[in-house]
Design a protein around this motif. Structure first.
Motif, PDB file in Angstrom:
ATOM      1  N   GLY A  39       0.874  -1.217  -0.159  1.00 45.01           N
ATOM      2  CA  GLY A  39      -0.039  -0.128   0.168  1.00 45.01           C
ATOM      3  C   GLY A  39       0.985   1.240  -0.047  1.00 45.01           C
ATOM      4  N   ILE A  40       1.912   1.164   0.625  1.00 47.39           N
ATOM      5  CA  ILE A  40       2.888   2.556   0.905  1.00 47.39           C
ATOM      6  C   ILE A  40       3.368   2.538  -0.484  1.00 47.39           C
ATOM      7  CG2 ILE A  40       4.925   3.259   1.996  1.00 47.39           C
ATOM      8  CD1 ILE A  40       4.193   1.752   4.399  1.00 47.39           C
ATOM      9  N   ILE A  41       4.185   1.536  -1.100  1.00 43.14           N
ATOM     10  CA  ILE A  41       4.766   1.624  -2.289  1.00 43.14           C
ATOM     11  C   ILE A  41       4.116   1.876  -3.504  1.00 43.14           C
ATOM     12  CG2 ILE A  41       6.446   0.447  -3.916  1.00 43.14           C
ATOM     13  CD1 ILE A  41       7.613  -1.120  -1.664  1.00 43.14           C
ATOM     14  N   SER A  42       2.845   1.051  -3.911  1.00 43.51           N
ATOM     15  CA  SER A  42       1.949   1.366  -4.855  1.00 43.51           C
ATOM     16  C   SER A  42       1.369   2.975  -4.901  1.00 43.51           C
ATOM     17  CB  SER A  42       1.106   0.152  -5.144  1.00 43.51           C
ATOM     18  OG  SER A  42       0.311   0.329  -3.932  1.00 43.51           O
TER      19      SER A  42
ATOM     20  N   HIS B 153      -9.535 -14.294   6.919  1.00 36.36           N
ATOM     21  CA  HIS B 153      -8.541 -13.801   7.860  1.00 36.36           C
ATOM     22  C   HIS B 153      -7.412 -12.959   7.209  1.00 36.36           C
ATOM     23  CE1 HIS B 153      -9.477 -16.886  11.210  1.00 36.36           C
ATOM     24  NE2 HIS B 153     -10.460 -15.901  11.244  1.00 36.36           N
ATOM     25  N   ALA B 154      -6.823 -13.759   6.146  1.00 35.97           N
ATOM     26  CA  ALA B 154      -5.697 -13.170   5.504  1.00 35.97           C
ATOM     27  C   ALA B 154      -6.283 -12.089   4.457  1.00 35.97           C
ATOM     28  CB  ALA B 154      -4.936 -14.241   4.779  1.00 35.97           C
ATOM     29  N   ALA B 155      -7.300 -12.199   4.002  1.00 37.45           N
ATOM     30  CA  ALA B 155      -8.104 -11.483   3.089  1.00 37.45           C
ATOM     31  C   ALA B 155      -8.143 -10.118   3.620  1.00 37.45           C
ATOM     32  CB  ALA B 155      -9.135 -11.983   2.298  1.00 37.45           C
ATOM     33  N   LEU B 156      -8.746 -10.111   4.848  1.00 37.04           N
ATOM     34  CA  LEU B 156      -9.369  -8.925   5.557  1.00 37.04           C
ATOM     35  C   LEU B 156      -7.885  -8.213   6.112  1.00 37.04           C
ATOM     36  CD1 LEU B 156     -11.442  -7.104   6.801  1.00 37.04           C
ATOM     37  CD2 LEU B 156     -11.509  -8.847   8.700  1.00 37.04           C
TER      38      LEU B 156
ATOM     39  N   SER C 267      -4.563  -3.405   5.916  1.00 35.49           N
ATOM     40  CA  SER C 267      -3.178  -3.004   6.056  1.00 35.49           C
ATOM     41  C   SER C 267      -2.845  -2.347   4.752  1.00 35.49           C
ATOM     42  CB  SER C 267      -2.438  -4.248   6.062  1.00 35.49           C
ATOM     43  OG  SER C 267      -2.408  -5.145   5.307  1.00 35.49           O
ATOM     44  N   PHE C 268      -3.208  -2.855   3.675  1.00 35.03           N
ATOM     45  CA  PHE C 268      -2.936  -2.074   2.324  1.00 35.03           C
ATOM     46  C   PHE C 268      -3.550  -0.668   2.412  1.00 35.03           C
ATOM     47  CE2 PHE C 268      -3.711  -0.278  -2.046  1.00 35.03           C
ATOM     48  CZ  PHE C 268      -2.419  -0.817  -2.474  1.00 35.03           C
TER      49      PHE C 268
END
Length: 236
Positions: A34-37, A154-157, A162-163
């Protein structure tokens, strides 16, 4: 043999340590992306013009698209792993039904390889096969705990949220900081955030922190330089 990284847990209703680590991994990677893109997008637009509104629209669009992409990608990936676990368990169930002596011998060999004496290895394998042959063989052969699989949600959310959290940083700096300092402040803020995510990912993965931080920082800075330079080619 299928290599599936699933471990035992004390209580099935709760998340296992391995799954918590998987969720944390997805979260750190999602924030990093999320930061980089988003930084790449807003700095690319900033290279072409300084309109705060245009920068905000570009950034928020990248945030939404990236968050859904990351979350969807994690959902598909973990769902595929979960399906592999269930398929392996089903094949093992059939193998026990069709080739019980061979499966008993295989389980006995597992304990022999662990250094247990032949007599005790045979006794343990026989008792486990009688009590819960499917669970014992799945655990020892494939490292699968029956009925306790990864939850793709869980991983998807984790990735989605976080993104979005990571994307907020470059989005806010590029839109709220005065025009004169937009690019400089955004680059510094992103660099500091990448140091943190690089360090965190290395800590979770038990790898070299210095190398992870430098790699992460290099990729992020290169992304911002290239996109900013590309934006300059289309100065409005």
């Amino acid at each position: 043999m299928i290599d599936l990284h699933i471990h035992r847990s004390a209580a099935k209703p709760s998340l296992k340590l391995t799954e918590w680590l998987n969720v944390l991994r997805a979260g750190v990677l999602g924030m990093n992306d999320g930061i980089i893109s988003t930084a790449g997008i807003v700095l690319g637009v900033a290279g072409a013009q300084q309109s705060s509104f245009a920068l905000f629209i570009a950034g928020i669009s990248g945030l939404i698209a990236g968050a859904f992409s990351m979350g969807g990608g994690e959902f598909v990936s973990v769902s595929q792993q979960r399906d592999m676990q269930k398929t392996a368990a089903q094949k093992q169930r059939q193998a026990i039904a069709d080739h019980y002596p061979e499966e008993l011998a295989d389980l006995t060999q597992v304990y022999l390889d662990k250094g247990i004496s032949p007599a005790l290895a045979q006794q343990v394998a026989t008792e486990l096969m009688l009590k819960d042959g499917l669970g014992a063989t799945c655990q020892e052969k494939y490292n699968i705990e029956l009925g306790n699989y990864f939850n793709p949600w869980h991983a998807a959310l984790s990735s989605f949220l976080s993104f979005s959290a990571g994307a907020v940083l470059p989005l806010l700096t590029i839109t709220l900081v005065p025009v004169r300092w937009k690019v400089q402040v955004t680059v510094i803020a992103v660099a500091l955030a990448l140091i943190l995510t690089g360090y965190s990912s290395a800590t979770l993965g038990h790898t070299n922190r210095t190398k992870a931080v430098l790699r992460n920082l290099l990729v992020g800075l290169l992304t911002m330089i290239v996109t900013y330079a590309m934006g300059h080619l289309f100065v409005i």
